[in-house]
Scaffold this motif. Structure first.
Motif, PDB file in Angstrom:
ATOM      1  N   ASN A  43      -4.955   3.411 -10.370  1.00 35.02           N
ATOM      2  CA  ASN A  43      -5.239   2.040 -10.800  1.00 35.02           C
ATOM      3  C   ASN A  43      -5.174   1.949 -12.314  1.00 35.02           C
ATOM      4  OD1 ASN A  43      -7.716   3.699 -10.679  1.00 35.02           O
ATOM      5  ND2 ASN A  43      -8.709   1.860 -11.481  1.00 35.02           N
ATOM      6  N   GLU A 123       0.056  -1.162 -10.263  1.00 30.94           N
ATOM      7  CA  GLU A 123      -0.199  -2.559 -10.617  1.00 30.94           C
ATOM      8  C   GLU A 123       0.786  -3.066 -11.666  1.00 30.94           C
ATOM      9  OE1 GLU A 123      -4.851  -3.116 -10.833  1.00 30.94           O
ATOM     10  OE2 GLU A 123      -4.290  -1.008 -11.017  1.00 30.94           O
ATOM     11  N   THR A 134      -2.501  -6.631  -7.645  1.00 27.32           N
ATOM     12  CA  THR A 134      -1.494  -6.389  -6.614  1.00 27.32           C
ATOM     13  C   THR A 134      -0.621  -5.200  -6.987  1.00 27.32           C
ATOM     14  OG1 THR A 134      -1.433  -8.758  -6.109  1.00 27.32           O
ATOM     15  CG2 THR A 134       0.427  -7.432  -5.356  1.00 27.32           C
ATOM     16  N   PHE A 135      -0.358  -4.347  -6.022  1.00 27.82           N
ATOM     17  CA  PHE A 135       0.514  -3.200  -6.259  1.00 27.82           C
ATOM     18  C   PHE A 135       1.968  -3.638  -6.130  1.00 27.82           C
ATOM     19  CE2 PHE A 135      -2.455   0.586  -5.031  1.00 27.82           C
ATOM     20  CZ  PHE A 135      -3.349   0.176  -6.007  1.00 27.82           C
ATOM     21  N   TYR A 155      -8.278   7.266  -8.387  1.00 30.54           N
ATOM     22  CA  TYR A 155      -9.018   6.085  -8.832  1.00 30.54           C
ATOM     23  C   TYR A 155      -9.725   6.420 -10.147  1.00 30.54           C
ATOM     24  CZ  TYR A 155     -12.142   2.159  -9.254  1.00 30.54           C
ATOM     25  OH  TYR A 155     -12.790   1.054  -9.745  1.00 30.54           O
ATOM     26  N   ARG A 197      -2.775   1.543  -1.038  1.00 26.75           N
ATOM     27  CA  ARG A 197      -3.853   0.641  -1.449  1.00 26.75           C
ATOM     28  C   ARG A 197      -5.179   1.031  -0.787  1.00 26.75           C
ATOM     29  NH1 ARG A 197      -4.347  -3.980  -5.011  1.00 26.75           N
ATOM     30  NH2 ARG A 197      -6.494  -4.614  -4.670  1.00 26.75           N
ATOM     31  N   THR A 198      -5.128   1.262   0.519  1.00 24.68           N
ATOM     32  CA  THR A 198      -6.339   1.612   1.255  1.00 24.68           C
ATOM     33  C   THR A 198      -6.934   2.923   0.756  1.00 24.68           C
ATOM     34  OG1 THR A 198      -5.548   0.456   3.233  1.00 24.68           O
ATOM     35  CG2 THR A 198      -7.283   2.100   3.541  1.00 24.68           C
ATOM     36  N   GLU A 201      -8.597   2.365  -2.605  1.00 21.71           N
ATOM     37  CA  GLU A 201      -9.836   1.610  -2.377  1.00 21.71           C
ATOM     38  C   GLU A 201     -10.938   2.519  -1.831  1.00 21.71           C
ATOM     39  OE1 GLU A 201     -10.686  -1.321  -3.140  1.00 21.71           O
ATOM     40  OE2 GLU A 201      -8.986  -2.692  -3.157  1.00 21.71           O
TER      41      GLU A 201
END
Length: 213
Positions: A43, A123, A134-135, A155, A197-198, A201
């Protein structure tokens, strides 16, 4: 020669700054690749993210690590261009659109073909502190072109508060980098982007609380 100078600056100057002044805490370091081709996906909240990512790797691996960065920002002046290319070792990407017939990812593909380790911020630009935007799908195109390359999710927590977007003064918050288990191209763009993304996160949910130093 430049590789030795780059390694000296990063190991002797940048890394102690990140570890002692910012208080960088690293979790899951064993998941980092020791050789390429490989893609690190993180990120992006701050310009300090790139330097923090370089601090994750042992000094012997730094010559292989190539952060992907925006040409319009990092090549803005002769000095920043020299520092970005020769010390940070960036692969500049034109994020304002390609010319007809131009592959904006050509430099990234060449690096992977040369068995290097890419550091990518999907991003594309910095978001608000501790928020993820948004990726973009460029990373999926690279993963598809190099399916043997592991994708390592990371992350970064706290960098957006240490050096917020539009600011020049560093604030003494701690930073953490949580490195997840690698995975590979699954054959479908939508599935790949959703998994990336998951996964990031999930790493975010496991991050330690922010604190003042």
């Amino acid at each position: 020669m430049w590789q030795l100078i780059r390694r000296f600056i990063l190991v002797v100057l940048v890394r102690p700054f990140a570890m002692l002044i910012i208080g960088l805490d690293v979790r899951g370091r064993q998941n980092l690749p020791t050789k390429g081709p490989a893609i690190i996906a993180a990120n992006h909240n701050s310009h300090i993210d790139t330097l923090l990512m370089l601090c994750l790797f042992p000094s012997r691996s730094l010559k292989q690590v190539r952060p992907v960065a925006a040409a319009d920002h990092f090549l803005k002046t002769p000095l920043s261009s020299w520092f970005s290319r020769n010390v940070i070792g960036i692969i500049p990407v034109n994020r304002k659109g390609a010319k007809e017939g131009e592959d904006v990812l050509a430099g990234c593909k060449a690096a992977l073909a040369n068995n290097e380790i890419l550091v990518i911020f999907p991003e594309g630009s910095r978001g608000e502190a501790e928020e993820m935007g948004t990726f973009k799908s460029g990373i999926a195109r690279l993963a598809e072109a190099f399916p043997q390359a592991p994708i390592v999710p990371v992350y970064i927590q706290g960098a957006g508060r240490v050096l917020p977007r539009g600011k020049r003064i560093i604030v003494p918050f701690n930073c953490s980098a949580i490195v997840g288990a690698p995975f590979r191209w699954c054959g479908q763009k939508a599935e790949f982007m959703a998994k990336l993304r998951t996964t990031i996160e999930t790493l975010r949910a496991d991050a330690p609380p922010l604190r003042w130093l």
